[in-house]
Design a protein around this motif. Sequence first.
Motif, PDB file in Angstrom:
ATOM      1  N   ILE A 259      -1.761   4.932  -8.427  1.00 38.57           N
ATOM      2  CA  ILE A 259      -1.185   4.854  -7.084  1.00 38.57           C
ATOM      3  C   ILE A 259      -2.247   5.182  -6.036  1.00 38.57           C
ATOM      4  CG2 ILE A 259       0.494   5.873  -5.494  1.00 38.57           C
ATOM      5  CD1 ILE A 259       1.695   3.924  -7.554  1.00 38.57           C
ATOM      6  N   ALA A 260      -3.069   6.182  -6.311  1.00 37.96           N
ATOM      7  CA  ALA A 260      -4.146   6.537  -5.381  1.00 37.96           C
ATOM      8  C   ALA A 260      -5.088   5.356  -5.176  1.00 37.96           C
ATOM      9  CB  ALA A 260      -4.920   7.750  -5.903  1.00 37.96           C
ATOM     10  N   GLN A 261      -5.345   4.606  -6.236  1.00 42.33           N
ATOM     11  CA  GLN A 261      -6.223   3.437  -6.122  1.00 42.33           C
ATOM     12  C   GLN A 261      -5.582   2.347  -5.266  1.00 42.33           C
ATOM     13  OE1 GLN A 261      -9.605   2.957  -7.584  1.00 42.33           O
ATOM     14  NE2 GLN A 261      -9.285   1.670  -5.785  1.00 42.33           N
ATOM     15  N   ALA A 359       4.106   1.485  -3.161  1.00 42.03           N
ATOM     16  CA  ALA A 359       2.853   1.958  -2.578  1.00 42.03           C
ATOM     17  C   ALA A 359       2.284   0.929  -1.600  1.00 42.03           C
ATOM     18  CB  ALA A 359       1.849   2.277  -3.678  1.00 42.03           C
ATOM     19  N   ILE A 360       2.368  -0.338  -1.954  1.00 45.37           N
ATOM     20  CA  ILE A 360       1.885  -1.400  -1.065  1.00 45.37           C
ATOM     21  C   ILE A 360       2.727  -1.455   0.212  1.00 45.37           C
ATOM     22  CG2 ILE A 360       1.709  -3.910  -0.814  1.00 45.37           C
ATOM     23  CD1 ILE A 360       0.809  -3.991  -3.756  1.00 45.37           C
ATOM     24  N   CYS A 363       1.520   1.146   2.474  1.00 48.43           N
ATOM     25  CA  CYS A 363       0.259   0.694   3.088  1.00 48.43           C
ATOM     26  C   CYS A 363       0.513  -0.303   4.217  1.00 48.43           C
ATOM     27  CB  CYS A 363      -0.644   0.058   2.036  1.00 48.43           C
ATOM     28  SG  CYS A 363      -1.229   1.201   0.771  1.00 48.43           S
ATOM     29  N   GLU A 364       1.446  -1.221   3.995  1.00 45.26           N
ATOM     30  CA  GLU A 364       1.758  -2.220   5.019  1.00 45.26           C
ATOM     31  C   GLU A 364       2.285  -1.559   6.289  1.00 45.26           C
ATOM     32  OE1 GLU A 364       2.913  -5.939   2.004  1.00 45.26           O
ATOM     33  OE2 GLU A 364       4.499  -4.711   2.930  1.00 45.26           O
ATOM     34  N   LYS A 365       3.122  -0.563   6.137  1.00 43.78           N
ATOM     35  CA  LYS A 365       3.671   0.118   7.304  1.00 43.78           C
ATOM     36  C   LYS A 365       2.597   0.925   8.031  1.00 43.78           C
ATOM     37  CE  LYS A 365       7.705  -1.577   7.064  1.00 43.78           C
ATOM     38  NZ  LYS A 365       8.089  -2.579   8.093  1.00 43.78           N
ATOM     39  N   ILE A 366       1.716   1.550   7.274  1.00 43.33           N
ATOM     40  CA  ILE A 366       0.624   2.302   7.904  1.00 43.33           C
ATOM     41  C   ILE A 366      -0.314   1.352   8.644  1.00 43.33           C
ATOM     42  CG2 ILE A 366      -1.420   3.719   7.458  1.00 43.33           C
ATOM     43  CD1 ILE A 366       0.129   5.001   5.141  1.00 43.33           C
ATOM     44  N   THR A 367      -0.622   0.215   8.021  1.00 42.55           N
ATOM     45  CA  THR A 367      -1.492  -0.783   8.650  1.00 42.55           C
ATOM     46  C   THR A 367      -0.856  -1.300   9.939  1.00 42.55           C
ATOM     47  OG1 THR A 367      -2.369  -1.443   6.490  1.00 42.55           O
ATOM     48  CG2 THR A 367      -2.668  -2.982   8.322  1.00 42.55           C
TER      49      THR A 367
END
Length: 371
Positions: A259-261, A359-360, A363-367
């Motif tokens: 998940i970290a990766q 996890a993706i 990432c999408e929301k953070i982006t």
Amino acid sequence: MINFLDLKNINAQYREELITACTRVIDSGWYINGNELSQFENNFANYCGSKHAIGVANGLDALTLVLRAWKELGKLNDGDEVIVPANTYIASILAISANNLKPVLVEPDINTYNLDPKLIEQKITSKTKVILAVHLYGQLADMPSITRLAKKYNLLVLEDSAQAHGAEIEGKRAGNWGDASGFSFYPGKNLGALGDGGAITTNDDQLAELLNALRNYGSHEKYVNKYKGVNSRLDEIQAACLNIKLKYLDNTIKSRRNIAQVYQTNLQDSCSLILPKVEDITNNLNHVWHLYVIRCKQREKLHQYLSQNNIQTLVHYPIPPHQQYAYSEFNNLRFPLTEKIHNEVLSLPISPFLNEDEAIFVCEKITSFCK
């Protein structure tokens, strides 16, 4: 909702084994200092690569009792100095204060959030007796450098391994680098009990023998008390449950690394974020990813935005120890790096039950927030 940590599902995967273990303890009629504890202590010592493991009630007691034992052995005296990272969780410092020792706060390496060996050496005085190396967020401190420093200045090394079960450098795991190490088995840890729990690891026979007494009212023999000890024991049911979960710890760590990766790969172009400075995450054994921590200058806004999108994040930790009311004597001190870290860090969801798609999505929301 993407939970920060789904303890219910984590423990559900071991449900039948845990029930069997608890039933065995209940039916045994022996609930304190029995076979389950002995087995877990042996297994955990073997896992860490240490000679001894001593089960105690929690991680704070683990650190406190080691320092207390060193005082009993004449290695420490009231007022001696203990070097400790300024950005640690307060428990590390509480253990020092509880023993009438002096915490000497040192700024961390901004890239690892762990002790910076160069800054440690600047803080060493004639009163310095211990380096308390905290493996924050699951990443081992620079133990080769720290142990060399300790040898140079004849200092004791106490590892705070509460977040780093299984982390290793050069084939040596957390709990086997210092003169002793304190572990926590708080339920949210990578190796978590179904309640509180802790352990001390060491290769020192004399220290282990003393700790066995100190945790048990200062007694090796019932009703014969050699020391003014405490009641700090890891009970049989928790030991039995930890024995089950220890078998799966390496798989748990592998899942967390995966998940970290995902986070590392998908967030690297988010220019307003600072990601963990760790290369080749899936093969890097010195980090077990108890927490995946990013830094963001708009931390509170990002935290709120993710919450609005059903993503739970936490802050580890919002207030540094030197700004806590409990340590008002340190309130006038300034640690710019530590204060920056505490103002910016945000821990993203991570657990063996967080899947890659989730996890993706994080990432999408953070982006999206960063655009």
